[in-house]
Scaffold this motif. Sequence first.
Motif, PDB file in Angstrom:
ATOM      1  N   VAL A  10       0.834  -1.203   0.000  1.00  0.00           N
ATOM      2  CA  VAL A  10       0.000   0.000   0.000  1.00  0.00           C
ATOM      3  C   VAL A  10       0.868   1.252   0.000  1.00  0.00           C
ATOM      4  O   VAL A  10       1.827   1.348   0.765  1.00  0.00           O
ATOM      5  CB  VAL A  10      -0.932   0.014   1.237  1.00  0.00           C
ATOM      6  CG1 VAL A  10      -1.692   1.317   1.325  1.00  0.00           C
ATOM      7  CG2 VAL A  10      -1.885  -1.161   1.209  1.00  0.00           C
ATOM      8  N   HIS A  11       0.511   2.207  -0.858  1.00  0.00           N
ATOM      9  CA  HIS A  11       1.137   3.530  -0.882  1.00  0.00           C
ATOM     10  C   HIS A  11       0.032   4.571  -0.759  1.00  0.00           C
ATOM     11  O   HIS A  11      -0.951   4.510  -1.498  1.00  0.00           O
ATOM     12  CB  HIS A  11       1.871   3.778  -2.186  1.00  0.00           C
ATOM     13  CG  HIS A  11       3.043   2.895  -2.411  1.00  0.00           C
ATOM     14  ND1 HIS A  11       3.872   3.049  -3.491  1.00  0.00           N
ATOM     15  CD2 HIS A  11       3.537   1.842  -1.713  1.00  0.00           C
ATOM     16  CE1 HIS A  11       4.826   2.142  -3.448  1.00  0.00           C
ATOM     17  NE2 HIS A  11       4.634   1.387  -2.381  1.00  0.00           N
ATOM     18  N   VAL A  12       0.211   5.530   0.150  1.00  0.00           N
ATOM     19  CA  VAL A  12      -0.720   6.650   0.300  1.00  0.00           C
ATOM     20  C   VAL A  12       0.115   7.924   0.187  1.00  0.00           C
ATOM     21  O   VAL A  12       1.115   8.068   0.888  1.00  0.00           O
ATOM     22  CB  VAL A  12      -1.450   6.624   1.653  1.00  0.00           C
ATOM     23  CG1 VAL A  12      -2.365   7.834   1.801  1.00  0.00           C
ATOM     24  CG2 VAL A  12      -2.245   5.338   1.820  1.00  0.00           C
ATOM     25  N   SER A  13      -0.289   8.834  -0.693  1.00  0.00           N
ATOM     26  CA  SER A  13       0.442  10.097  -0.824  1.00  0.00           C
ATOM     27  C   SER A  13      -0.499  11.279  -0.642  1.00  0.00           C
ATOM     28  O   SER A  13      -1.653  11.242  -1.058  1.00  0.00           O
ATOM     29  CB  SER A  13       1.149  10.182  -2.183  1.00  0.00           C
ATOM     30  OG  SER A  13       0.214  10.225  -3.221  1.00  0.00           O
ATOM     31  N   VAL A  14       0.046  12.301   0.008  1.00  0.00           N
ATOM     32  CA  VAL A  14      -0.715  13.521   0.282  1.00  0.00           C
ATOM     33  C   VAL A  14       0.198  14.704  -0.028  1.00  0.00           C
ATOM     34  O   VAL A  14       1.324  14.746   0.469  1.00  0.00           O
ATOM     35  CB  VAL A  14      -1.157  13.585   1.765  1.00  0.00           C
ATOM     36  CG1 VAL A  14      -1.994  14.822   2.020  1.00  0.00           C
ATOM     37  CG2 VAL A  14      -1.892  12.327   2.169  1.00  0.00           C
ATOM     38  N   PRO A  15      -0.267  15.667  -0.827  1.00  0.00           N
ATOM     39  CA  PRO A  15       0.585  16.816  -1.125  1.00  0.00           C
ATOM     40  C   PRO A  15       0.779  17.691   0.105  1.00  0.00           C
ATOM     41  O   PRO A  15      -0.082  17.748   0.993  1.00  0.00           O
ATOM     42  CB  PRO A  15      -0.191  17.561  -2.215  1.00  0.00           C
ATOM     43  CG  PRO A  15      -1.614  17.181  -2.005  1.00  0.00           C
ATOM     44  CD  PRO A  15      -1.568  15.770  -1.470  1.00  0.00           C
ATOM     45  N   GLY A  16       1.918  18.374   0.144  1.00  0.00           N
ATOM     46  CA  GLY A  16       2.183  19.315   1.229  1.00  0.00           C
ATOM     47  C   GLY A  16       1.309  20.547   1.111  1.00  0.00           C
ATOM     48  O   GLY A  16       0.588  20.742   0.133  1.00  0.00           O
ATOM     49  N   ARG A  17       1.400  21.370   2.097  1.00  0.00           N
ATOM     50  CA  ARG A  17       0.614  22.589   2.160  1.00  0.00           C
ATOM     51  C   ARG A  17       1.126  23.611   1.153  1.00  0.00           C
ATOM     52  O   ARG A  17       2.324  23.817   1.019  1.00  0.00           O
ATOM     53  CB  ARG A  17       0.707  23.164   3.573  1.00  0.00           C
ATOM     54  CG  ARG A  17      -0.165  24.331   3.824  1.00  0.00           C
ATOM     55  CD  ARG A  17      -0.031  24.916   5.201  1.00  0.00           C
ATOM     56  NE  ARG A  17       0.332  23.951   6.211  1.00  0.00           N
ATOM     57  CZ  ARG A  17       0.496  24.247   7.488  1.00  0.00           C
ATOM     58  NH1 ARG A  17       0.333  25.472   7.905  1.00  0.00           N
ATOM     59  NH2 ARG A  17       0.830  23.319   8.342  1.00  0.00           N
ATOM     60  N   GLU A  18       0.218  24.246   0.449  1.00  0.00           N
ATOM     61  CA  GLU A  18       0.551  25.325  -0.477  1.00  0.00           C
ATOM     62  C   GLU A  18       0.564  26.649   0.291  1.00  0.00           C
ATOM     63  O   GLU A  18      -0.049  26.764   1.348  1.00  0.00           O
ATOM     64  CB  GLU A  18      -0.490  25.401  -1.603  1.00  0.00           C
ATOM     65  CG  GLU A  18      -0.537  24.192  -2.499  1.00  0.00           C
ATOM     66  CD  GLU A  18       0.683  24.050  -3.388  1.00  0.00           C
ATOM     67  OE1 GLU A  18       1.250  25.093  -3.786  1.00  0.00           O
ATOM     68  OE2 GLU A  18       1.066  22.910  -3.681  1.00  0.00           O
ATOM     69  N   ALA A  19       1.231  27.633  -0.251  1.00  0.00           N
ATOM     70  CA  ALA A  19       1.245  28.971   0.357  1.00  0.00           C
ATOM     71  C   ALA A  19      -0.174  29.483   0.527  1.00  0.00           C
ATOM     72  O   ALA A  19      -0.992  29.395  -0.385  1.00  0.00           O
ATOM     73  CB  ALA A  19       2.050  29.922  -0.503  1.00  0.00           C
ATOM     74  N   GLY A  20      -0.510  29.955   1.718  1.00  0.00           N
ATOM     75  CA  GLY A  20      -1.835  30.511   1.986  1.00  0.00           C
ATOM     76  C   GLY A  20      -2.877  29.472   2.363  1.00  0.00           C
ATOM     77  O   GLY A  20      -4.019  29.804   2.628  1.00  0.00           O
ATOM     78  N   GLU A  21      -2.508  28.208   2.373  1.00  0.00           N
ATOM     79  CA  GLU A  21      -3.441  27.118   2.671  1.00  0.00           C
ATOM     80  C   GLU A  21      -3.220  26.683   4.122  1.00  0.00           C
ATOM     81  O   GLU A  21      -2.091  26.636   4.586  1.00  0.00           O
ATOM     82  CB  GLU A  21      -3.123  25.972   1.705  1.00  0.00           C
ATOM     83  CG  GLU A  21      -4.017  24.779   1.803  1.00  0.00           C
ATOM     84  CD  GLU A  21      -3.606  23.722   0.783  1.00  0.00           C
ATOM     85  OE1 GLU A  21      -4.248  23.643  -0.262  1.00  0.00           O
ATOM     86  OE2 GLU A  21      -2.632  22.991   1.033  1.00  0.00           O
ATOM     87  N   ASN A  22      -4.304  26.344   4.813  1.00  0.00           N
ATOM     88  CA  ASN A  22      -4.117  25.854   6.177  1.00  0.00           C
ATOM     89  C   ASN A  22      -3.809  24.351   6.155  1.00  0.00           C
ATOM     90  O   ASN A  22      -3.776  23.725   5.100  1.00  0.00           O
ATOM     91  CB  ASN A  22      -5.325  26.182   7.069  1.00  0.00           C
ATOM     92  CG  ASN A  22      -6.573  25.406   6.720  1.00  0.00           C
ATOM     93  OD1 ASN A  22      -6.525  24.364   6.086  1.00  0.00           O
ATOM     94  ND2 ASN A  22      -7.708  25.929   7.148  1.00  0.00           N
TER      95      ASN A  22
END
Length: 67
Positions: free
Chosen positions: A51-63
């Motif tokens: 299993v692989h789960v990926s989540v993008p990091g926070r963008e500028a201005g995003e909580n």
Amino acid sequence: MGLAQYAIVPVQDEWGVLHDGDVKSKYATKEAAFESAVAAASLALREGHEVHVSVPGREAGENALGI
């Protein structure tokens, strides 16, 4: 067994879980999409899949929840 990949992706102003080339559901927050992906990944893990789960990091201005 096979490989189960889940990717949290932006879908317009919401978030989705990309699996097998398709986004089936949309979620208001990145965290909600993550929780859904982890639940599905848990079932795949029990079936013996890698299993692989990926989540993008926070963008500028995003909580932290992706809002």
